[in-house]
Design an enzyme around this catalytic site. Structure first.
Site, PDB file in Angstrom:
ATOM      1  CG  ASP A   1      39.796  41.892  35.936  1.00  0.00           C
ATOM      2  OD1 ASP A   1      39.188  41.822  37.518  1.00  0.00           O
ATOM      3  OD2 ASP A   1      40.950  42.078  37.317  1.00  0.00           O
TER       4      ASP A   1
HETATM    5  C1  NOJ Z   1      39.019  43.294  39.018  1.00  0.00           C
HETATM    6  C2  NOJ Z   1      40.203  42.314  40.106  1.00  0.00           C
HETATM    7  O1  NOJ Z   1      41.289  43.045  38.734  1.00  0.00           O
HETATM    8  C3  NOJ Z   1      40.096  41.496  39.898  1.00  0.00           C
HETATM    9  O2  NOJ Z   1      41.429  40.594  40.697  1.00  0.00           O
HETATM   10  C4  NOJ Z   1      39.512  41.090  41.232  1.00  0.00           C
HETATM   11  O3  NOJ Z   1      38.910  39.056  40.842  1.00  0.00           O
HETATM   12  C5  NOJ Z   1      37.820  41.616  39.985  1.00  0.00           C
HETATM   13  N1  NOJ Z   1      37.746  43.146  40.419  1.00  0.00           N
HETATM   14  C6  NOJ Z   1      36.251  41.293  41.264  1.00  0.00           C
HETATM   15  O4  NOJ Z   1      36.430  41.861  42.155  1.00  0.00           O
END
Ligand code: NOJ
Length: 768
Positions: free
Chosen positions: A303
């Site tokens: 993430d």
């Molecule tokens: C953080 C989020 O937790 C995740 O779900 C997302 O895909 C990413 N950022 C990218 O934006």
């Protein structure tokens, strides 16, 4: 192996023998002969490509940068753009996120393909969560439809539009199960149940990826967040999760496994620490479970910054250590920590990371790129004409309207205030959310224009000849909606109350649009109080004092504690955040053009103190004794145990009866138990019902929930019509994971319930 394949393999191994340093002409030949070959298998192509790559180029594939323009995480410090550009040219970037639109995607792809040594195309990722520009209902709303076909179609529309805008990978579906309505990201999932969550995970993966990933209108999907992100303690986003084996295997992992079995190409790990190990550095989850036990051959992306965040977790000493831990644990791609690209080569050289792991990770990423067809044509998603014609098309609008009306849940309809007649009524519409054209778009709608949704007010006017008067009453939040951080500040301004009260006094019926603004749920939007934000509860009570004929239309991304409303307000519609067609969908339900059929995918608590509250709880040794005045049983002294609205609940403009629940137990003969029930439409309107089957294993080697959803069927019934519904229970439904992580079916007594929600009393028994 075909002879042409043999020839290609021979040709390039000879080439390799004689040239250590790649020459321009060899590369060109390699690119056209091997990468585009129709006779070599994808695995062969991947392996031949890997053989030509330097360690740094392989690591480059594992590096994902945010684009140069938009952010979905903390904004990076200045000066990074130049380094990103430099690395792009060196072929040290495998993927970019948040680059959208054919023009921008083509620009970055051109650098990767035309300026880097090997010309490996980028995979372009974006959070296409509930639509790209034509926005579908938020995922929890869609889950309320229980309509797998509609959900799949909605993901298909999202893929169509995103792929036309240059994107070939979405960070969806989020398949995190959550039992905590305080957690803002419940809006992004399918609710609290692993069975429903698994079915929806499959529908979404199939919708995004289609049957041919190399088609220019499908995109790779991503099952996230692996794992237990939805079990953040106290519902506070990013918080620690502490979960036992039984809950992990029986509740949290099943939707991920279902997504894997449906062929999802990628997984994203999660920010949280699970039982003391940050998920990003968790070898058990990523290697033992996902890659070994489940045999997943796609790749895992971290993430946003989650590799570096292992330092703050207190798990990694520094960035170098974090990169080592993450790659060894099986995180293949680094989203925006910049640690793989900066640290991995030296870690390999020091012997702290085995080069074979880099080879494996880069190979997994390349494989998905091949499957997407990016090596055949890196610009296949870059067609301006297609972008212009596909995005926002009428058929996309029709599709999202279809799923939007199916997502609406009728929670209460005392004295059948709904459906409303289309003429001759004086209707007062009250609440800031009624005229809001941005809020219905919900949280994840990065590419949609503000003010692009059909508001409730617009829908109500378009579908009827009634006299409609509008008064805002009060805002929900202060600040402008573009400034996301200000949205957490609820307004205290009651100056519009008088106008609202006057408007309500003069009306036959009042439609009150209350709830959360679309940006009040989602990532980083946890709430400790889950009632109506701001002064909306006061507004509701003030209007109720002058006109009791209220239809409350809720907008929200999570269950709310609307206990007062449930007691006093005659009619309540759960309208979530329904996307671009929100107002049209609501109007169709309000005027009876569509008979509501949604069922809650998450329990609504009476008060926040009950949370986490979920239907598939364990009985305890001192179970509920309704009405008891005894002290020593599991209960609160100041609140009931039961929810306000149970999981699976939703009314219709008609009614359904369930009779003749029968069990045909042929388990010893063919390992099957067949359950039948007769469902009748006992009302005067045609309607769609979702019959739900719940199972209880009465005693087992690990205690089992009091009920677990193990099947559901959706069907339309004409007034007076009956239908015999059949469910088949096999080992897949009858078993569970024990604490040794084995799937077991244990002999003994079972109860089976079939009805219109999880509180149904229609029960039968059988034994295995
Ligand atoms: C953080 C989020 O937790 C995740 O779900 C997302 O895909 C990413 N950022 C990218 O934006």
């Amino acid at each position: 192996m075909k002879s042409k394949t043999l020839y290609i393999l021979f040709f390039f191994s000879v080439l390799q023998l004689f040239s250590c340093k790649e020459k321009e002409t060899d590369l060109l030949a390699f690119n056209s002969e091997v990468l585009k070959s129709e006779t070599l298998s994808t695995d062969q192509k991947v392996s031949m490509l890997l053989d030509r790559m330097t360690l740094e180029e392989k690591i480059g594939q594992m590096n994902q940068y945010n684009g140069f323009w938009d952010f979905t995480g903390p904004e990076p410090k200045g000066g990074e753009a130049a380094q990103k550009m430099d690395n792009l040219k060196k072929g040290w970037v495998g993927s970019m996120l948040n680059v959208t639109g054919v023009k921008d995607v083509r620009a970055v792809q051109k650098i990767a393909v035309e300026e880097s040594r090997l010309g490996i195309p980028l995979i372009i990722g974006f959070d296409v969560i509930h639509g790209y520009k034509t926005i579908s209902p938020i995922p929890i709303a869609e889950a309320a439809s229980w309509d797998l076909e509609a959900i799949k179609n909605s993901a298909q529309v999202a893929a169509l539009e995103a792929s036309a805008a240059g994107i070939n990978w979405t960070f969806a579906p989020m398949v995190d199960i959550s039992r905590d309505a305080r957690w803002g990201r419940v809006m992004e999932g399918a609710g609290e149940d692993p069975y429903l969550g698994s079915k929806i995970a499959i529908a979404r993966v199939e919708g995004f990826q289609g049957t041919d990933l190399s088609s220019p209108s499908t995109i790779a999907a991503c099952a996230k967040h692996f794992a237990a992100y939805g079990f953040a303690e106290a519902g506070r986003d990013y918080n620690t999760a502490d979960v036992g084996t039984s809950t992990l295997n029986n509740i949290i992992l099943p939707p991920f496994k279902a997504a894997k079995d449906a062929g999802v190409k990628t997984f994203m790990n999660s920010f949280n620490d699970l039982n003391g190990i940050p998920a990003t550095g968790d070898t058990y989850l990523q290697r033992t479970v996902l890659k070994e036990k489940w045999n997943f051959d796609g790749f895992v992306v971290s993430d946003w910054g989650s590799i570096a965040e292992m330092i703050a977790h207190g798990y990694a000493k520094d960035g170098n250590h974090a990169a080592e831990l993450a790659v060894n644990a099986g995180s293949d791609m680094d989203m925006e920590s910049h640690l793989y690209v900066n640290e991995l080569a030296s870690l390999v050289k020091q012997g702290k990371v085995d080069e074979a792991l880099i080879h494996d990770a880069a190979g997994r990423i390349l494989k998905v790129k091949f499957e997407l067809g990016l090596f055949d044509d890196p610009y296949k998603y870059c067609d301006e004409a297609r972008e212009a014609s596909v995005i926002g098309s009428q058929s996309n609008l029709d599709e999202v309207l279809d799923v939007a009306k199916k997502s609406i849940v009728l929670l209460k309809n005392q004295s059948n205030l709904l459906p409303l007649s289309k003429k001759g009524k004086k209707i007062a519409v009250i609440g800031a959310l009624a005229s809001d054209k941005t809020s219905p778009l919900g949280n994840w709608r990065l590419a949609a224009e503000n003010n692009s949704a059909v508001s409730l007010l617009e829908g109500l006017k378009a579908y009827s000849k009634n006299t409609i008067t509008y008064a805002k009453g009060a805002d929900v939040v202060t600040g402008k909606t573009e400034f996301v951080s200000e949205l957490t500040i609820n307004t205290t301004d009651t100056s519009g109350f008088n106008e609202a009260i006057l408007t309500a006094k003069n009306a036959d019926v009042v439609i009150m649009a209350l709830g959360e603004h679309g940006l009040q749920s989602g990532e980083g939007r946890s709430r400790a109080n889950i009632g109506l934000p701001g002064v909306q509860q006061q507004l509701l009570e003030a209007v109720y004092a002058v006109n009791k004929n209220i239809i409350l239309v809720l907008s929200n991304g999570r269950p709310l504690t609307i206990t007062w409303a449930a007691q006093h307000i005659p009619t309540i519609l759960e309208g979530w955040h329904l996307g671009t067609q929100s107002g049209n969908a609501l109007a169709q339900v309000i005027y009876g053009d569509y008979n509501p059929s949604g069922k809650l995918p998450m329990t609504f608590p009476r008060s926040v103190g009950q949370v986490p509250l979920y239907y598939n709880f364990k009985n305890t040794g001192r179970p509920t004794i309704p009405g008891s005045d005894l002290v020593f049983w599991t209960h609160y002294t100041d609140e009931e145990n039961t929810p306000l609205y149970p999981f699976g609940f939703g009314l219709s403009y008609t009614t359904f009866s369930y009779e003749n629940l029968t069990v045909l137990n042929t388990y010893t003969k063919n390992k099957e138990v067949t359950v039948t029930v007769k469902v009748t439409n006992t009302g005067k309107t045609k309607g769609k019902e979702t019959a739900q089957l719940y199972l209880r294993d009465m005693y087992a080697s690990v205690t089992r929930p009091v009920r677990e959803l193990k099947g559901f069927k959706q069907f339309m019934l004409q007034p007076g019509e009956s239908k015999k519904i059949t469910f088949t229970l096999t080992d897949k439904e009858l078993g569970f994971f024990n604490n040794q992580e084995q799937w077991v079916i244990e002999k003994g007594a079972f109860e089976v319930f079939v009805g219109g929600d999880s509180a149904t009393k229609n029960k039968a028994e059988f034994a295995l």
